[in-house]
Design a protein around this motif. Structure first.
Motif, PDB file in Angstrom:
ATOM      1  N   GLN A   1      -5.962  -4.514   1.326  1.00  0.00           N
ATOM      2  CA  GLN A   1      -7.445  -4.308   1.438  1.00  0.00           C
ATOM      3  C   GLN A   1      -8.116  -5.581   1.660  1.00  0.00           C
ATOM      4  OE1 GLN A   1      -9.316  -2.165  -1.831  1.00  0.00           O
ATOM      5  NE2 GLN A   1      -8.556  -0.058  -1.123  1.00  0.00           N
TER       6      GLN A   1
ATOM      7  N   VAL B   1     -11.460   4.995   4.995  1.00  0.00           N
ATOM      8  CA  VAL B   1     -10.364   4.433   4.816  1.00  0.00           C
ATOM      9  C   VAL B   1      -9.158   5.118   4.246  1.00  0.00           C
ATOM     10  CG1 VAL B   1      -9.858   2.553   2.852  1.00  0.00           C
ATOM     11  CG2 VAL B   1     -12.015   2.599   3.761  1.00  0.00           C
TER      12      VAL B   1
ATOM     13  N   CYS C   1     -10.202   2.507   9.365  1.00  0.00           N
ATOM     14  CA  CYS C   1      -9.384   1.479   8.782  1.00  0.00           C
ATOM     15  C   CYS C   1      -8.265   1.910   7.978  1.00  0.00           C
ATOM     16  CB  CYS C   1     -10.176   0.743   7.814  1.00  0.00           C
ATOM     17  SG  CYS C   1     -11.821  -0.147   8.221  1.00  0.00           S
TER      18      CYS C   1
ATOM     19  N   LEU D   1     -10.983  -6.274   4.419  1.00  0.00           N
ATOM     20  CA  LEU D   1     -12.293  -6.439   3.961  1.00  0.00           C
ATOM     21  C   LEU D   1     -12.823  -7.849   4.873  1.00  0.00           C
ATOM     22  CD1 LEU D   1     -11.984  -5.568   0.401  1.00  0.00           C
ATOM     23  CD2 LEU D   1     -13.399  -4.789   1.764  1.00  0.00           C
TER      24      LEU D   1
ATOM     25  N   ARG E   1      -9.049   5.079  -3.748  1.00  0.00           N
ATOM     26  CA  ARG E   1      -8.849   4.094  -2.886  1.00  0.00           C
ATOM     27  C   ARG E   1     -10.053   3.888  -2.167  1.00  0.00           C
ATOM     28  NH1 ARG E   1      -5.627   6.586   0.284  1.00  0.00           N
ATOM     29  NH2 ARG E   1      -3.618   6.077  -0.646  1.00  0.00           N
TER      30      ARG E   1
ATOM     31  N   THR F   1      -3.834   0.567   6.524  1.00  0.00           N
ATOM     32  CA  THR F   1      -2.856  -0.290   6.410  1.00  0.00           C
ATOM     33  C   THR F   1      -1.573  -0.141   7.260  1.00  0.00           C
ATOM     34  OG1 THR F   1      -3.354  -0.655   4.181  1.00  0.00           O
ATOM     35  CG2 THR F   1      -1.320  -1.451   5.107  1.00  0.00           C
TER      36      THR F   1
ATOM     37  N   PHE G   1     -12.467   0.277  -2.482  1.00  0.00           N
ATOM     38  CA  PHE G   1     -12.791  -0.435  -1.134  1.00  0.00           C
ATOM     39  C   PHE G   1     -14.282  -0.638  -1.121  1.00  0.00           C
ATOM     40  CE2 PHE G   1     -13.615  -0.919   3.485  1.00  0.00           C
ATOM     41  CZ  PHE G   1     -12.624  -1.657   3.819  1.00  0.00           C
TER      42      PHE G   1
ATOM     43  N   ASP H   1      -4.577   5.141   3.428  1.00  0.00           N
ATOM     44  CA  ASP H   1      -3.423   4.119   3.780  1.00  0.00           C
ATOM     45  C   ASP H   1      -2.709   4.132   4.939  1.00  0.00           C
ATOM     46  OD1 ASP H   1      -2.555   6.814   3.103  1.00  0.00           O
ATOM     47  OD2 ASP H   1      -0.806   6.189   2.322  1.00  0.00           O
TER      48      ASP H   1
ATOM     49  N   TYR I   1      -1.563  -4.986  -2.100  1.00  0.00           N
ATOM     50  CA  TYR I   1      -2.674  -4.295  -1.557  1.00  0.00           C
ATOM     51  C   TYR I   1      -3.294  -5.043  -0.313  1.00  0.00           C
ATOM     52  CZ  TYR I   1      -2.886  -1.407  -5.651  1.00  0.00           C
ATOM     53  OH  TYR I   1      -2.471  -0.597  -6.621  1.00  0.00           O
TER      54      TYR I   1
ATOM     55  N   ASP J   1       0.791  -1.191   0.058  1.00  0.00           N
ATOM     56  CA  ASP J   1      -0.058   0.027   0.109  1.00  0.00           C
ATOM     57  C   ASP J   1       0.892   1.304   0.001  1.00  0.00           C
ATOM     58  OD1 ASP J   1      -2.623  -1.050  -0.230  1.00  0.00           O
ATOM     59  OD2 ASP J   1      -2.892  -1.469   1.885  1.00  0.00           O
TER      60      ASP J   1
END
Length: 352
Positions: free
Chosen positions: A186, A258, A286, A190, A215, A288, A219, A260, A184, A166
């Protein structure tokens, strides 16, 4: 997926990940046939930035982490010596360039150099978090583009390939003159959200700024094609965010913000406050990369967020745990990627 590292009780547990816990998106024809996972031609080493993640990757891959001696001299210089032979091997070095960023980056460069001088056949830098990624363009005159500089350093140190998670912007891949595998994370988030059984008609995905719309849209598409909302944000300086208004409807909805990364959490928290003002029932955050620079913890634990969902691309210190925090492991995702890259390299070498 294995259970997440939910640290709400302050006692996180690291799951041991095996093939039987793989979700559909990681299944492949390779999994249907036996694979020699004691392949001595593949070596996995860890720097000092995130050894816990490297150990999880090794558990998933059925390998032992390679032995390496890393120490600091009295004047701060870094010393690296591999404790086993890597001659003719496909070497993977796991090292996010997180805080202290410059220390960890220099350590990665020296590890790459050590592998190259030890006659490794191929060296791949596995960088779960790529520091300096936000310095990817000039926003004012006479600024540096540090992301390109760091890419040049890694390439010149002798890396043959980079595996990153990411990236702040996809254009950073173009700064490298070597192949880049952009992973990624995600799907991991998810899968966790799907386990919460939130009715799809109650969901709305929110981008915390205009730059993250692509992004958030991707998502939302994977999250039952949920509707999209955008927070219009204006910055008056670095790490300073000011929320202006909201584009979209969140009234009575469960909002999933969402991004990064979460750095100082100013963007996320001000966005969450705006969402509550506009009538959102619950707000989840959320991301990463849990950078968590002060005063992020105080802001995130203030009660505006139902849950803060992050991954372990960066190590989160125990002092930074708070009740709403959930840490998901990306070790199986990275481990599977490493195997597939290695398998492709092995097949290519046969035909060369």
């Amino acid at each position: 997926m294995p259970e997440s590292l939910n640290v709400g009780n302050g006692n996180p547990s690291i799951p041991i990940i095996n093939e039987r816990t793989l979700p559909k998106f990681l299944e492949s024809a390779r999994m249907e046939k036996s694979v020699n996972r004691t392949n001595t031609r593949l070596k996995l080493f860890s720097g000092t930035a995130n050894p816990a993640l490297a150990q999880e990757i090794a558990w998933y891959m059925g390998l032992d982490l390679g032995k390496v001696n890393i120490k600091r001299f009295a004047d701060g210089e870094i010393y690296v010596q591999l404790q086993e032979s890597v001659r003719g091997c496909d070497v993977y070095l796991v090292q996010p360039t997180c805080t202290p960023t410059n220390e960890n980056l220099m350590e990665l460069l020296i590890m790459v150099d050590a592998c190259r001088r030890a006659s490794a056949k191929k060296v791949t830098a596995v960088i779960p978090y790529f520091g300096y990624a936000r310095a990817d363009r000039k926003t004012q005159g006479r600024e540096s583009i540090a992301a390109k500089l760091v890419a040049n350093l890694i390439t010149e140190a002798g890396a043959d390939r980079v595996l990153a998670c990411d990236l702040h912007s996809g254009q950073s891949m173009g700064y490298f003159d070597i192949p880049v595998d952009h992973v990624y994370c995600q799907p991991v988030i998810l899968d966790y959200l799907a386990s919460k059984s939130i009715p799809s008609e109650d969901l709305v995905v929110v981008s915390p700024d205009v730059g993250g719309v692509a992004r958030a849209r991707a998502f939302a598409k994977k999250l039952s094609d949920a509707p999209l909302a955008i927070v219009d944000k204006r910055r008056s300086g670095h790490n300073v965010a000011e929320v202006m208004n909201l584009i979209g409807d969140v009234r009575g909805k469960v909002a999933i913000m969402v991004d990064d990364m979460i750095d100082t959490a100013g963007t996320i928290v001000k966005g969450a406050a705006l969402l509550h003002q506009e009538g959102a029932r619950e707000v989840y955050a959320c991301c990463t990369h849990a950078v968590f620079s002060p005063p992020a913890i105080e802001r995130l634990s203030g009660g505006l967020l139902q849950e803060v969902i992050v991954t372990n691309t960066l190590p989160v210190a125990e002092k930074n745990y708070f009740p709403q925090l959930t840490i998901l492991s990306v070790a199986n995702l990275l481990g599977e990627t490493i195997w597939r890259v290695h398998d492709d390299s092995s097949v290519s070498s046969i035909f060369l």
